[in-house]
Write an enzyme that holds these catalytic residues in place. Structure first.
Site, PDB file in Angstrom:
ATOM      1  N   TYR A  22      29.106 -49.381 -13.300  1.00  0.00           N
ATOM      2  CA  TYR A  22      29.819 -49.697 -11.889  1.00  0.00           C
ATOM      3  C   TYR A  22      29.398 -49.058 -10.687  1.00  0.00           C
ATOM      4  CZ  TYR A  22      34.951 -50.517 -13.340  1.00  0.00           C
ATOM      5  OH  TYR A  22      36.346 -51.214 -13.946  1.00  0.00           O
ATOM      6  N   LYS A  70      28.118 -51.629 -27.880  1.00  0.00           N
ATOM      7  CA  LYS A  70      27.206 -53.056 -28.357  1.00  0.00           C
ATOM      8  C   LYS A  70      26.173 -53.094 -28.479  1.00  0.00           C
ATOM      9  CE  LYS A  70      28.395 -57.760 -28.398  1.00  0.00           C
ATOM     10  NZ  LYS A  70      28.796 -58.136 -28.814  1.00  0.00           N
ATOM     11  N   ASP A 107      33.103 -56.552 -28.638  1.00  0.00           N
ATOM     12  CA  ASP A 107      34.101 -56.994 -29.402  1.00  0.00           C
ATOM     13  C   ASP A 107      35.207 -56.667 -30.851  1.00  0.00           C
ATOM     14  OD1 ASP A 107      32.348 -56.839 -30.725  1.00  0.00           O
ATOM     15  OD2 ASP A 107      31.626 -58.980 -30.739  1.00  0.00           O
ATOM     16  N   ASP A 123      37.086 -49.242 -19.015  1.00  0.00           N
ATOM     17  CA  ASP A 123      38.120 -50.317 -18.342  1.00  0.00           C
ATOM     18  C   ASP A 123      39.157 -51.535 -18.777  1.00  0.00           C
ATOM     19  OD1 ASP A 123      39.519 -50.922 -15.628  1.00  0.00           O
ATOM     20  OD2 ASP A 123      38.037 -52.977 -15.529  1.00  0.00           O
ATOM     21  N   ASP A 160      43.148 -51.091 -20.181  1.00  0.00           N
ATOM     22  CA  ASP A 160      44.304 -52.575 -20.072  1.00  0.00           C
ATOM     23  C   ASP A 160      44.885 -52.599 -21.328  1.00  0.00           C
ATOM     24  OD1 ASP A 160      43.844 -52.011 -16.998  1.00  0.00           O
ATOM     25  OD2 ASP A 160      44.352 -54.001 -16.680  1.00  0.00           O
TER      26      ASP A 160
HETATM   27  C1  IPM Z   1      40.573 -48.888 -13.195  1.00  0.00           C
HETATM   28  C2  IPM Z   1      41.014 -50.051 -11.784  1.00  0.00           C
HETATM   29  C3  IPM Z   1      39.989 -49.268 -11.239  1.00  0.00           C
HETATM   30  C4  IPM Z   1      38.233 -50.007 -12.145  1.00  0.00           C
HETATM   31  C5  IPM Z   1      39.019 -50.616  -9.873  1.00  0.00           C
HETATM   32  C6  IPM Z   1      40.426 -50.491  -9.290  1.00  0.00           C
HETATM   33  C7  IPM Z   1      37.889 -50.058  -9.222  1.00  0.00           C
HETATM   34  O1  IPM Z   1      40.414 -51.215 -12.575  1.00  0.00           O
HETATM   35  O2  IPM Z   1      41.276 -47.274 -13.031  1.00  0.00           O
HETATM   36  O3  IPM Z   1      40.902 -49.345 -14.295  1.00  0.00           O
HETATM   37  O4  IPM Z   1      37.842 -50.671 -12.685  1.00  0.00           O
HETATM   38  O5  IPM Z   1      37.817 -48.478 -12.636  1.00  0.00           O
HETATM   39 MG    MG Z   2      41.273 -50.999 -14.507  1.00  0.00          MG
END
Ligand code: IPM
Ligand code: MG
Length: 361
Positions: free
Chosen positions: A142, A191, A223, A247, A251
């Protein structure tokens, strides 16, 4: 009774709607426990681009720095999708994390028993899930070198993944310390079979682990971790990993709770200051309709009270109220099953506040 300064950054899309519910919860805590929250609003993301031309004004950073904690909604939307990288709403979010030194991102995924049927996975897989993703937040790909160039008429793009041992050490300590408050197990995700940065990551985590002999440590390739999160999520206690892996995996972990609309997060640095935000994004497709799930934001407020303000009892009350409202069958659209009566953002916020008041008695 105590006084606290809070900056709120509603941002874009559903951000303002859900942050409004978070603020109502803070006001309810004020009333119930006689604390005082001095709340200031500031700009970030797309709305900031529209009003000031940049995604993160200095005044916003200053307001956060003068606060005990920050509550953020979400940033981003199709309106700004064609902007260059440094003028995207996301640059505001990445900028505030970096400027405030918030390197540790805590994303707890806990299955609510009353929601096990809302998940796309089988109830027996979901029931009892209680894990914490500790995502490194201010390093890695990032924040590495980024470049666009043309070589012999062919367009290229570069993103470098960079870590130094200090960055890995401090996030590893965070993970081990948190594991001690939970079930004493850390899964470090990397990884290392391919990436040099991951081999350094693994070496440093092994070194830090020596200071925590009571905590079990395992290494899992990213993975394989993605697969195991879906197959046997109960295997995990604390997952520590670099920024981009975290990240993606957070999710995925969110879906174990039934909906990403349920997942709260805390971003911490040294000391107690922290930034709190729901893990879901700005959801432009449902913005302004009053249907977004405010629970992730409300649970982020609970994390703020616990981690930054030292108000554990108050945080517990919020969490209990959320659980109880869900047990009573109230649902927003994202967690509703067929036949459920669907509540809107404001109604859900109100139900949780009423429940807090009732439980406090
Ligand atoms: C998160 C989001 C952010 C990230 C984006 C919006 C930049 O996906 O907080 O997980 O990738 O960190
Ligand atoms: Mg995110």
């Amino acid at each position: 009774m105590a006084n606290f300064r809070i900056t709120i950054l509603p941002g874009d899309g559903i951000g303002p709607e859900i942050v409004a519910e978070g603020v109502k919860v803070l006001k309810a805590i004020e009333e119930l426990y006689h604390h005082h929250f001095e709340i200031k609003e500031a700009l970030i993301g797309g709305i900031s681009l529209d009003q000031t031309g940049i995604p993160l004004p200095d005044e916003t950073v200053a307001s956060c720095q003068a606060s005990d904690a920050v509550l953020l909604g979400a940033v981003g939307g199709p309106k700004w999708d064609q902007n260059p990288g440094h003028l995207r709403p996301e640059a505001g979010l990445l900028g505030i994390r970096k400027k405030l030194g918030l390197y540790a991102n805590l994303r707890p995924a806990t299955a609510f028993e009353s929601l096990v049927d809302a998940s796309t996975l089988k109830p027996e897989v979901i029931s009892g899930v209680d894990l914490l993703v500790v995502r490194e937040l201010t390093g890695g790909i990032y924040f590495g070198h980024k470049e666009r160039r043309e070589v012999n008429g062919v367009a290229e793009a570069v993103d470098t993944l960079h870590y130094n041992e200090k960055e890995i050490e401090r996030i590893a300590h965070t993970a081990f310390r948190l594991a001690r408050l939970r079930r004493n197990k850390v899964t470090s995700v990397d990884k290392a079979n391919v990436m040099e940065s991951s081999r350094l990551w693994r070496e440093v985590v092994i070194r830090v682990a020596k200071e925590y002999p009571d905590v079990e440590l395992e290494h899992v390739l990213v993975d394989a971790c993605a697969m195991q999160l879906i197959r046997t999520p109960k295997h995990f206690d604390v997952i520590v990993t670099e920024n981009l892996f975290g990240d993606i995996l957070s999710d995925e972990a969110a879906m174990l709770t039934g909906s990403i609309g349920m997942l709260a997060s805390a971003s911490l640095g040294e000391g107690t200051f922290g930034l709190y935000e729901p893990v879901h994004g700005s959801a432009p497709d449902i913005a302004g309709q009053g249907i977004a799930n405010p629970i992730a934001t409300i649970l982020s407020v609970a994390m703020m009270l616990k981690y930054s303000l030292g108000l554990k009892v108050e945080a517990d009350l919020i969490e209990l109220a959320v659980k109880s409202v869900l047990e009573k069958g109230y649902r927003t659209g994202d967690i509703a099953s067929t036949g459920d009566e669907v509540k809107g953002t404001v109604e859900m916020g109100q139900l949780i506040i009423e429940e807090m008041k009732a439980l406090k008695k």
